[in-house]
Write a protein that holds these residues in place. Structure first.
Motif, PDB file in Angstrom:
ATOM      1  N   SER A   1       0.835  -1.208   0.000  1.00 13.10           N
ATOM      2  CA  SER A   1       0.000   0.000   0.000  1.00 13.10           C
ATOM      3  C   SER A   1       0.870   1.258   0.000  1.00 13.10           C
ATOM      4  N   VAL A   2       1.949   1.235   0.780  1.00 14.03           N
ATOM      5  CA  VAL A   2       2.888   2.353   0.800  1.00 14.03           C
ATOM      6  C   VAL A   2       3.461   2.580  -0.592  1.00 14.03           C
ATOM      7  N   PHE A   3       3.780   1.484  -1.267  1.00 13.79           N
ATOM      8  CA  PHE A   3       4.423   1.590  -2.567  1.00 13.79           C
ATOM      9  C   PHE A   3       3.514   2.252  -3.588  1.00 13.79           C
ATOM     10  N   TYR A   4       2.243   1.806  -3.653  1.00  8.93           N
ATOM     11  CA  TYR A   4       1.408   2.363  -4.717  1.00  8.93           C
ATOM     12  C   TYR A   4       0.677   3.645  -4.316  1.00  8.93           C
ATOM     13  N   THR A   5       0.636   3.974  -3.017  1.00  6.65           N
ATOM     14  CA  THR A   5      -0.015   5.225  -2.618  1.00  6.65           C
ATOM     15  C   THR A   5       0.979   6.352  -2.369  1.00  6.65           C
ATOM     16  N   VAL A   6       2.218   6.011  -1.997  1.00  8.38           N
ATOM     17  CA  VAL A   6       3.202   7.028  -1.626  1.00  8.38           C
ATOM     18  C   VAL A   6       4.383   7.073  -2.593  1.00  8.38           C
ATOM     19  N   VAL A   7       4.937   5.902  -2.919  1.00  6.45           N
ATOM     20  CA  VAL A   7       6.167   5.849  -3.715  1.00  6.45           C
ATOM     21  C   VAL A   7       5.910   6.062  -5.209  1.00  6.45           C
ATOM     22  N   ILE A   8       4.910   5.370  -5.769  1.00  5.58           N
ATOM     23  CA  ILE A   8       4.649   5.469  -7.216  1.00  5.58           C
ATOM     24  C   ILE A   8       4.341   6.904  -7.658  1.00  5.58           C
ATOM     25  N   PRO A   9       3.515   7.684  -6.913  1.00  7.50           N
ATOM     26  CA  PRO A   9       3.301   9.077  -7.328  1.00  7.50           C
ATOM     27  C   PRO A   9       4.594   9.892  -7.396  1.00  7.50           C
ATOM     28  N   MET A  10       5.615   9.498  -6.616  1.00  9.43           N
ATOM     29  CA  MET A  10       6.911  10.174  -6.691  1.00  9.43           C
ATOM     30  C   MET A  10       7.715   9.694  -7.900  1.00  9.43           C
ATOM     31  N   LEU A  11       7.614   8.395  -8.214  1.00  3.18           N
ATOM     32  CA  LEU A  11       8.437   7.809  -9.270  1.00  3.18           C
ATOM     33  C   LEU A  11       8.036   8.263 -10.667  1.00  3.18           C
ATOM     34  N   ASN A  12       6.722   8.413 -10.912  1.00  2.00           N
ATOM     35  CA  ASN A  12       6.261   8.716 -12.272  1.00  2.00           C
ATOM     36  C   ASN A  12       6.905   9.957 -12.889  1.00  2.00           C
ATOM     37  N   PRO A  13       6.925  11.127 -12.206  1.00  3.90           N
ATOM     38  CA  PRO A  13       7.586  12.289 -12.829  1.00  3.90           C
ATOM     39  C   PRO A  13       9.082  12.076 -13.020  1.00  3.90           C
ATOM     40  N   LEU A  14       9.709  11.326 -12.098  1.00  7.11           N
ATOM     41  CA  LEU A  14      11.138  11.044 -12.244  1.00  7.11           C
ATOM     42  C   LEU A  14      11.394  10.156 -13.460  1.00  7.11           C
ATOM     43  N   ILE A  15      10.559   9.145 -13.628  1.00  2.00           N
ATOM     44  CA  ILE A  15      10.708   8.211 -14.758  1.00  2.00           C
ATOM     45  C   ILE A  15      10.595   8.955 -16.084  1.00  2.00           C
ATOM     46  N   TYR A  16       9.589   9.823 -16.191  1.00  2.28           N
ATOM     47  CA  TYR A  16       9.358  10.515 -17.456  1.00  2.28           C
ATOM     48  C   TYR A  16      10.353  11.654 -17.695  1.00  2.28           C
ATOM     49  N   SER A  17      10.757  12.351 -16.640  1.00  6.84           N
ATOM     50  CA  SER A  17      11.663  13.489 -16.827  1.00  6.84           C
ATOM     51  C   SER A  17      13.098  13.049 -17.092  1.00  6.84           C
ATOM     52  N   LEU A  18      13.559  11.990 -16.418  1.00  8.26           N
ATOM     53  CA  LEU A  18      14.949  11.555 -16.568  1.00  8.26           C
ATOM     54  C   LEU A  18      15.227  10.968 -17.941  1.00  8.26           C
ATOM     55  N   ARG A  19      14.204  10.478 -18.619  1.00 11.25           N
ATOM     56  CA  ARG A  19      14.385   9.861 -19.932  1.00 11.25           C
ATOM     57  C   ARG A  19      13.908  10.757 -21.077  1.00 11.25           C
ATOM     58  N   ASN A  20      13.589  12.011 -20.775  1.00 12.55           N
ATOM     59  CA  ASN A  20      13.001  12.878 -21.783  1.00 12.55           C
ATOM     60  C   ASN A  20      13.863  14.123 -22.001  1.00 12.55           C
ATOM     61  N   LYS A  21      14.397  14.277 -23.207  1.00 10.62           N
ATOM     62  CA  LYS A  21      15.283  15.396 -23.517  1.00 10.62           C
ATOM     63  C   LYS A  21      14.555  16.731 -23.461  1.00 10.62           C
ATOM     64  N   ASP A  22      13.325  16.785 -23.992  1.00 12.21           N
ATOM     65  CA  ASP A  22      12.570  18.043 -24.015  1.00 12.21           C
ATOM     66  C   ASP A  22      12.267  18.537 -22.610  1.00 12.21           C
ATOM     67  N   VAL A  23      11.888  17.610 -21.726  1.00 19.76           N
ATOM     68  CA  VAL A  23      11.591  17.987 -20.339  1.00 19.76           C
ATOM     69  C   VAL A  23      12.849  18.471 -19.643  1.00 19.76           C
ATOM     70  N   LYS A  24      13.948  17.740 -19.802  1.00 20.36           N
ATOM     71  CA  LYS A  24      15.215  18.130 -19.166  1.00 20.36           C
ATOM     72  C   LYS A  24      15.712  19.471 -19.686  1.00 20.36           C
ATOM     73  N   GLU A  25      15.538  19.715 -20.991  1.00 21.31           N
ATOM     74  CA  GLU A  25      15.968  20.984 -21.581  1.00 21.31           C
ATOM     75  C   GLU A  25      15.146  22.144 -21.039  1.00 21.31           C
ATOM     76  N   THR A  26      13.838  21.947 -20.879  1.00 24.38           N
ATOM     77  CA  THR A  26      12.973  22.998 -20.337  1.00 24.38           C
ATOM     78  C   THR A  26      13.340  23.305 -18.890  1.00 24.38           C
ATOM     79  N   VAL A  27      13.589  22.261 -18.099  1.00 24.14           N
ATOM     80  CA  VAL A  27      13.987  22.451 -16.699  1.00 24.14           C
ATOM     81  C   VAL A  27      15.313  23.195 -16.630  1.00 24.14           C
TER      82      VAL A  27
END
Length: 316
Positions: A275-301
């Motif tokens: 429950s901790v994993f899917y209610t607390v950890v996963i909401p944190m992981l999703n933006p990290l997963i998408y931003s770390l692998r995305n050039k456009d997002v990293k460039e904007t940041v």
């Protein structure tokens, strides 16, 4: 609705991780850090997508809604978890418990189908790239997102209605840190058979239907990619899907594990961890997963950081 549920005498006690008193403070610090990263990551992702015109595409439109759902979902659960780690009184009112379940249910069901919608989006982008902007029009994208939210609300209203039909007596000790359905039903004074069956059938339908959409989309994606003559083309196609596949694997893997764990006393700790994993950890992981692998997002940041530093220098 049952009379017992309408009285102010019914309260719930969220036991959380109270059986481990020595780790309450360390857990508080860990979860507080995770929540701060979740808020900054998801709101940051929404901001980045909004200010960069290059990111005004269906894929990022869906991603911004995924970030919004993750932020809301974490905010429904984590503050109460943090509070219960530092106070001795872990009670939550009947209304508070039902409202937490209601909103958490909306966002988890919505996320389930948003991930399926994003899989369909990747299918169109890889298999029909020339027709992508035509097929994934703004109207269809908005319709798919609206349908995900609407189904989440419909499911939550149904589950909550049958939960309210149960009787609860006095103080009820919930062996979890969140008002999760199985934990709430376990302390009911009445027969929870109908409520359990309703949520089992609905949850099974949601999982199977969303996974079917995802698997079908990726089967066609895999076939299309393997037919590409260029190795560079294959790599680019797979890289655009890698972040989404990672998010899907973590989310659905955790949900399936949680449903497979029997609700026995010996397994409640495993249920809490999942429950901790899917209610607390996963909401944190999703933006990290998408931003770390995305050039456009990293460039904007990077541009945002450089602009902020330049403004600070000019002001000094």
């Amino acid at each position: 609705m049952n009379r017992d549920n309408q009285s102010g005498e019914v309260t719930f006690m969220l036991l959380g991780f109270s059986e481990f008193p020595d780790v309450q403070v360390p857990l508080f610090l860990v979860f507080l850090t995770i929540y701060m990263v979740t808020v900054l990551g998801n709101l940051g992702m929404i901001t980045v997508i909004k200010i960069n015109p290059r990111l005004h595409t269906p894929m990022y439109f869906f991603l911004s809604h995924l970030s919004f759902v993750d932020f809301c979902y974490s905010t429904v659960v984590t503050p109460k978890l943090l509070e219960n780690l530092v106070v001795e009184d872990r009670t939550i009112s009947f209304t508070g418990c039902i409202m937490q379940f209601f909103f958490a249910c909306i966002f988890v069901v919505t996320e389930t189908f948003l991930l399926a919608v994003m899989a369909y989006d990747r299918f169109v982008a890889v298999c029909n790239p020339l027709l992508y902007t035509v097929v994934m029009s703004r109207k269809l994208s908005s319709l798919l997102v609206s349908a995900s939210y609407s189904w989440g609300i419909a499911c939550s209203l149904t589950f909550t209605y049958f939960l309210l039909s149960l009787s609860f007596c006095g103080t009820n000790f919930i062996n979890n840190f969140v008002c999760e359905h199985a934990a709430v039903v376990a302390v009911s004074c009445s027969d929870p058979y109908i409520s359990q069956k309703i949520i089992l059938v609905s949850a099974t339908f949601n999982e199977i239907s969303s996974l079917m959409i995802i698997l079908t989309s990726y089967v066609f994606i895999f076939i299309t990619v393997m037919k590409m003559p260029s190795i560079g083309g294959r790599h680019k196609a797979f890289s655009t899907c890698a972040s989404h596949l990672t998010a899907i694997t973590i989310f659905h893997g955790t949900i399936l594990f949680l449903y497979c764990v029997p609700n026995s006393k010996s397994s409640w700790l495993m249920v809490k961890v999942a429950s901790v994993f899917y209610t607390v950890v996963i909401p944190m992981l999703n933006p990290l997963i998408y931003s770390l692998r995305n050039k456009d997002v990293k460039e904007t940041v990077r541009k945002l950081i450089n602009t902020k530093l330049l403004c600070d220098k000019m002001s000094n």
